[in-house]
Design an enzyme around this catalytic site. Sequence first.
Site, PDB file in Angstrom:
ATOM      1  N   ASP A 153      17.207 -24.490 -13.450  1.00 55.63           N
ATOM      2  CA  ASP A 153      16.269 -24.688 -12.343  1.00 55.63           C
ATOM      3  C   ASP A 153      16.722 -24.049 -11.024  1.00 55.63           C
ATOM      4  O   ASP A 153      15.905 -23.801 -10.141  1.00 55.63           O
ATOM      5  CB  ASP A 153      16.024 -26.194 -12.110  1.00 55.63           C
ATOM      6  CG  ASP A 153      17.333 -26.974 -11.920  1.00 55.63           C
ATOM      7  OD1 ASP A 153      18.414 -26.350 -11.953  1.00 55.63           O
ATOM      8  OD2 ASP A 153      17.277 -28.199 -11.744  1.00 55.63           O
ATOM      9  N   HIS A 154      18.017 -23.771 -10.888  1.00 55.24           N
ATOM     10  CA  HIS A 154      18.521 -23.256  -9.609  1.00 55.24           C
ATOM     11  C   HIS A 154      18.453 -21.735  -9.524  1.00 55.24           C
ATOM     12  O   HIS A 154      17.853 -21.181  -8.603  1.00 55.24           O
ATOM     13  CB  HIS A 154      19.970 -23.696  -9.394  1.00 55.24           C
ATOM     14  CG  HIS A 154      20.128 -25.102  -8.915  1.00 55.24           C
ATOM     15  ND1 HIS A 154      19.710 -26.189  -9.632  1.00 55.24           N
ATOM     16  CD2 HIS A 154      20.678 -25.594  -7.785  1.00 55.24           C
ATOM     17  CE1 HIS A 154      19.991 -27.293  -8.957  1.00 55.24           C
ATOM     18  NE2 HIS A 154      20.581 -26.951  -7.822  1.00 55.24           N
ATOM     19  N   ASP A 201      25.215 -32.425 -10.086  1.00 54.96           N
ATOM     20  CA  ASP A 201      24.356 -32.127  -8.945  1.00 54.96           C
ATOM     21  C   ASP A 201      24.293 -33.379  -8.086  1.00 54.96           C
ATOM     22  O   ASP A 201      24.125 -34.491  -8.609  1.00 54.96           O
ATOM     23  CB  ASP A 201      22.952 -31.734  -9.409  1.00 54.96           C
ATOM     24  CG  ASP A 201      22.179 -31.155  -8.250  1.00 54.96           C
ATOM     25  OD1 ASP A 201      22.075 -29.923  -8.156  1.00 54.96           O
ATOM     26  OD2 ASP A 201      21.698 -31.940  -7.404  1.00 54.96           O
ATOM     27  N   ARG A 245      18.004 -31.107   2.655  1.00 55.55           N
ATOM     28  CA  ARG A 245      19.136 -30.586   3.440  1.00 55.55           C
ATOM     29  C   ARG A 245      18.662 -29.499   4.390  1.00 55.55           C
ATOM     30  O   ARG A 245      17.885 -28.626   3.990  1.00 55.55           O
ATOM     31  CB  ARG A 245      20.211 -30.003   2.505  1.00 55.55           C
ATOM     32  CG  ARG A 245      20.883 -31.078   1.725  1.00 55.55           C
ATOM     33  CD  ARG A 245      22.086 -30.622   0.941  1.00 55.55           C
ATOM     34  NE  ARG A 245      22.711 -31.823   0.414  1.00 55.55           N
ATOM     35  CZ  ARG A 245      23.218 -31.942  -0.805  1.00 55.55           C
ATOM     36  NH1 ARG A 245      23.233 -30.911  -1.624  1.00 55.55           N
ATOM     37  NH2 ARG A 245      23.733 -33.085  -1.193  1.00 55.55           N
ATOM     38  N   SER A 297      26.698 -30.960  -1.340  1.00 54.69           N
ATOM     39  CA  SER A 297      26.534 -30.724  -2.774  1.00 54.69           C
ATOM     40  C   SER A 297      27.743 -31.126  -3.606  1.00 54.69           C
ATOM     41  O   SER A 297      28.835 -31.365  -3.096  1.00 54.69           O
ATOM     42  CB  SER A 297      26.218 -29.248  -2.982  1.00 54.69           C
ATOM     43  OG  SER A 297      27.173 -28.623  -3.775  1.00 54.69           O
ATOM     44  N   ARG A 333      28.980 -29.099  -5.856  1.00 53.78           N
ATOM     45  CA  ARG A 333      29.517 -27.866  -6.444  1.00 53.78           C
ATOM     46  C   ARG A 333      31.044 -27.843  -6.452  1.00 53.78           C
ATOM     47  O   ARG A 333      31.682 -27.862  -5.412  1.00 53.78           O
ATOM     48  CB  ARG A 333      28.933 -26.634  -5.727  1.00 53.78           C
ATOM     49  CG  ARG A 333      29.253 -26.529  -4.268  1.00 53.78           C
ATOM     50  CD  ARG A 333      28.463 -25.399  -3.609  1.00 53.78           C
ATOM     51  NE  ARG A 333      27.054 -25.766  -3.461  1.00 53.78           N
ATOM     52  CZ  ARG A 333      26.283 -25.416  -2.453  1.00 53.78           C
ATOM     53  NH1 ARG A 333      26.749 -24.651  -1.486  1.00 53.78           N
ATOM     54  NH2 ARG A 333      25.020 -25.802  -2.386  1.00 53.78           N
TER      55      ARG A 333
HETATM   56  C1  MIC Z   1      22.288 -28.477  -3.548  1.00 51.85           C
HETATM   57  O1  MIC Z   1      21.229 -29.044  -3.332  1.00 51.85           O
HETATM   58  O2  MIC Z   1      23.109 -28.212  -2.652  1.00 51.85           O
HETATM   59  C2  MIC Z   1      22.611 -28.078  -4.984  1.00 51.85           C
HETATM   60  C3  MIC Z   1      22.507 -26.618  -5.047  1.00 51.85           C
HETATM   61  O3  MIC Z   1      21.670 -28.636  -5.845  1.00 51.85           O
HETATM   62  C4  MIC Z   1      24.019 -28.589  -5.299  1.00 51.85           C
HETATM   63  C5  MIC Z   1      24.552 -28.122  -6.585  1.00 51.85           C
HETATM   64  C6  MIC Z   1      25.079 -26.722  -6.545  1.00 51.85           C
HETATM   65  O4  MIC Z   1      25.667 -26.298  -5.553  1.00 51.85           O
HETATM   66  O5  MIC Z   1      24.910 -26.026  -7.551  1.00 51.85           O
HETATM   67  C7  MIC Z   1      24.144 -30.122  -5.265  1.00 51.85           C
HETATM   68  O6  MIC Z   1      23.395 -30.773  -4.590  1.00 51.85           O
HETATM   69  O7  MIC Z   1      25.057 -30.671  -5.883  1.00 51.85           O
HETATM   70 FE1  SF4 Z   2      17.601 -28.104  -6.314  1.00 55.30          FE
HETATM   71 FE2  SF4 Z   2      19.617 -29.185  -4.944  1.00 55.30          FE
HETATM   72 FE3  SF4 Z   2      17.356 -28.452  -3.715  1.00 55.30          FE
HETATM   73 FE4  SF4 Z   2      17.328 -30.507  -5.332  1.00 55.30          FE
HETATM   74  S1  SF4 Z   2      18.458 -30.347  -3.433  1.00 55.30           S
HETATM   75  S2  SF4 Z   2      15.812 -28.881  -5.262  1.00 55.30           S
HETATM   76  S3  SF4 Z   2      18.752 -29.909  -6.902  1.00 55.30           S
HETATM   77  S4  SF4 Z   2      18.827 -27.108  -4.727  1.00 55.30           S
END
Ligand code: MIC
Ligand code: SF4
Length: 643
Positions: free
Chosen positions: A64-65, A119, A379, A535, A537
């Site tokens: 999905d990313h 995630d 975010r 996140s 990550r």
């Molecule tokens: C995000 O919203 O920052 C992400 C991208 O979903 C991350 C995961 C990632 O960095 O792959 C998260 O929220 O954990």
């Molecule tokens: Fe995707 Fe992270 Fe954004 Fe949710 S917050 S839509 S999991 S990138």
Amino acid sequence: MGLTLTEKILKAHLVDGEFKKGEEIGIKIDQTLTQDATGTMAYLEFEAIGIPRVKTERSVAYIDHNTLQSGFENADDHRFIGSIAKKHGIYFSRPGNGICHQVHLERFGIPGKTLIGSDSHTPTGGGIGMVAIGAGGLDVAVAMGGGAYYITYPKIVKINLEGKLSPWVAAKDVILEVLSRMSVKGGVGKVIEYCGEGVKTLSVPERATITNMGAELGATTSIFPSDEITKEFLKAQKREDVWVPLCADEDAVYDEEININLSKITPMAACPHMPDNVKTLSEIGKMKIDQVCIGSCTNSSLQDMMKVAHILKGKTVNPDVSLSIAPGSKQVLNMLAQNGALSVMIDAGARILESACGPCIGMGQSPNSKGISLRTFNRNFEGRSGTKDAGVYLVSPEVAAASAISGYLTDPRDLGDMPEFKMPEEFIINDNMIVLPADEKDMESVEILRGPNIKPFPKTEPLNDKIECKCSLKVEDNITTDHIMPAGAKILPLRSNIPAISNHCFTVCDEEFPKRAKEMGSSIIVGGANYGQGSSREHAALAPLYLGVKAVVTKSFARIHRANLVNAGILPLSFKNEADYNNIDLNDELTIENLKECINEGKNIIITNRTKGIEIECECELSERARKIILAGGLLSYTKEQM
Ligand code: MIC
Ligand code: SF4
């Protein structure tokens, strides 16, 4: 003494440790999820652990990313994840099927079960009464192999909801209210439990918006009870059989209580560049906007989309505004297509995006220079949208849609009467984009398909007794993982290649950092409070590991990132006296001695700043298990040792 809902679920899953406040507890994990940006690494780690088939009740790999495939890398990763899922007993949600959290809520989540996901927004599952926690990929890999997941027995905060939301006021406004009261670090070490009469007025998607964005509080997770409303939602998903009623005992004891009267909440926005920088729309006043993005795992349910369609009906998106809409799942998109709402959106001029994270993670739709962008996301960290000088405001779908039409930040209450939005009695169920794993007898023959960009996990080594190095970076408070390891369309394709992605580590704060850290060979980073928020990550720990970072010294850490540092074998140190933050500067020569003894015996650690001629006392609070992980040089080495 009664138990809170969280405690009931944790207690039923306890496999290690003492069930006591503040203690580290190991819990059995029923379900796991991964997404593609963290998934490749998590599955490489799972492979390295060497367990042939997942031992959970359900593990799902979502794509999905990284769906903007501007080179071979992302498509290769998708193929790798698909093949590894098939081999090891994992369900595979193909690209196009939707955002992990939305799809998991619809199709797999079960009240009372435990879920960890690579995630940070995994707590979305708390909307149906799960204990759902965001974690690093390595923790998820261990849980897939049947290992326990370790957390500190959390403090439990009761948020008592009274009354009912006024027309055009949304679940997003509720969590923005909570953020304005608790701040982005107010939830660290805590689980937020929603209780009270007001709960009954909120649908499952609304509850899930609230638990999703509990991640922005830094909370371990958030949870709602499982009640008749949960039952109706699961029934409409043809999953009524998994429903169980769940709530806290009447005499449950909480560590903190907060009362929120839903009827007093008004539409709000989180202003640039933090989710807790919350103001009411009237406080912000008249503001011209350039972009509106609707979607993300926070606000992309059918209910959200129907409200948006209602507002857009018969109108045209303002000529100065670009409006994009990404429904959260194939199910949502398909229902919008069938009931005509999609046509309404297209007619109004919305740019319809695929069901994926998209702009939320900087995968396209970066705003214009100095652009003002209203987003229904969770975010708004500086630069996350892909445009460094953009101003991103987090708002409800109602505010977003109303503003897209007017061209100004608009209070949806000005739109007149709000129609009633009923949850459907039946969703369209078609799981044809979920690929089932191979049968156990056929596993052997499944070939793992690896692309050239997929590089192995970086090397780790057991802890040395002495660290002698320089400070390679000093950063301020509230550093996010988006600062440490930026995302976006250019960098995300490197998630499977730590040597390559490490060249972008911290470049948002200091372009020279990767080069400097490599030249130093080994080094220490100094940070402020709430270091590593955001996140899950693990790349934000693995890239520094690759660049030779041995320890990070801060005023305080965010939960998941601290765990990821330990998992990577990097020492997380906290200044005993916060003022000592001022006693280390960039390039200062530092020494730490007797490390093994300090770690083994839980003693404070002394950093000698040879440049300034002073000693700085630091704490390194580690559980028994975390000590062993640090000494072994990270969770992967530790897990292998255990086996
Ligand atoms: C995000 O919203 O920052 C992400 C991208 O979903 C991350 C995961 C990632 O960095 O792959 C998260 O929220 O954990
Ligand atoms: Fe995707 Fe992270 Fe954004 Fe949710 S917050 S839509 S999991 S990138």
